[in-house]
Design a protein around this motif. Sequence first.
Motif, PDB file in Angstrom:
ATOM      1  N   CYS A  15       0.848  -1.190   0.000  1.00 34.86           N
ATOM      2  CA  CYS A  15       0.000   0.000   0.000  1.00 34.86           C
ATOM      3  C   CYS A  15       0.885   1.241   0.000  1.00 34.86           C
ATOM      4  O   CYS A  15       2.000   1.231   0.524  1.00 34.86           O
ATOM      5  N   ASN A  16       0.382   2.317  -0.573  1.00 33.24           N
ATOM      6  CA  ASN A  16       1.066   3.593  -0.522  1.00 33.24           C
ATOM      7  C   ASN A  16       0.875   4.163   0.883  1.00 33.24           C
ATOM      8  O   ASN A  16      -0.211   4.603   1.233  1.00 33.24           O
ATOM      9  N   ARG A  18       1.862   6.841   2.156  1.00 33.14           N
ATOM     10  CA  ARG A  18       1.719   8.292   2.290  1.00 33.14           C
ATOM     11  C   ARG A  18       0.276   8.657   2.601  1.00 33.14           C
ATOM     12  O   ARG A  18      -0.021   9.777   2.969  1.00 33.14           O
ATOM     13  N   LYS A  19      -0.608   7.679   2.481  1.00 41.18           N
ATOM     14  CA  LYS A  19      -2.018   7.910   2.801  1.00 41.18           C
ATOM     15  C   LYS A  19      -2.172   8.086   4.303  1.00 41.18           C
ATOM     16  O   LYS A  19      -1.444   7.508   5.093  1.00 41.18           O
ATOM     17  N   SER A  20      -3.168   8.892   4.661  1.00 44.71           N
ATOM     18  CA  SER A  20      -3.447   9.120   6.069  1.00 44.71           C
ATOM     19  C   SER A  20      -4.802   8.501   6.405  1.00 44.71           C
ATOM     20  O   SER A  20      -5.176   7.490   5.829  1.00 44.71           O
ATOM     21  N   GLY A  23      -7.447   8.093   3.404  1.00 45.78           N
ATOM     22  CA  GLY A  23      -6.917   7.186   2.390  1.00 45.78           C
ATOM     23  C   GLY A  23      -6.865   5.750   2.867  1.00 45.78           C
ATOM     24  O   GLY A  23      -7.242   4.821   2.139  1.00 45.78           O
ATOM     25  N   LEU A  24      -6.398   5.543   4.091  1.00 49.83           N
ATOM     26  CA  LEU A  24      -6.323   4.183   4.623  1.00 49.83           C
ATOM     27  C   LEU A  24      -7.717   3.613   4.909  1.00 49.83           C
ATOM     28  O   LEU A  24      -7.956   2.423   4.693  1.00 49.83           O
ATOM     29  N   GLU A  27      -8.933   2.322   1.768  1.00 50.46           N
ATOM     30  CA  GLU A  27      -8.274   1.047   1.468  1.00 50.46           C
ATOM     31  C   GLU A  27      -8.953  -0.098   2.226  1.00 50.46           C
ATOM     32  O   GLU A  27      -9.103  -1.190   1.698  1.00 50.46           O
TER      33      GLU A  27
END
Length: 122
Positions: A15-16, A18-20, A23-24, A27
């Motif tokens: 997973c990227n 940089r997501k907070s 974003g998570l 996901e």
Amino acid sequence: MLPRAVRIYAAVEPCNLRKSFEGLSNEVRSVLGRDPLSGHLFIFVNRRATQTKILMWTRGGFAILHKRLERGRFQFPAKVVSGRGGVEIDVHELSALLEGLVESQTAASARWSPPLPAPTDA
């Protein structure tokens, strides 16, 4: 120690990170197919397996635990294989993952645990 009702779900694919929070949580919905507000733990690892983020919902909002290894890589249990969205792991596997232990180097005896209470319809 986590309450027995709390489940731990690991995203199999990188997973990227940089997501907070938003974003998570997206996901969790799209990749893991779970509700991020459930109170369960959701684990994400970056492509190089040197960083991990754990997203959880508490009474007042989301919390993120972010860990970066200075040396080595995070090792998922053998049952975590690519091609699946996510897999449930237990608290011992989470502990081993975060401590950098390799499954083949650890051995634990089987332990008894009481069954979970049946959910009640309100």
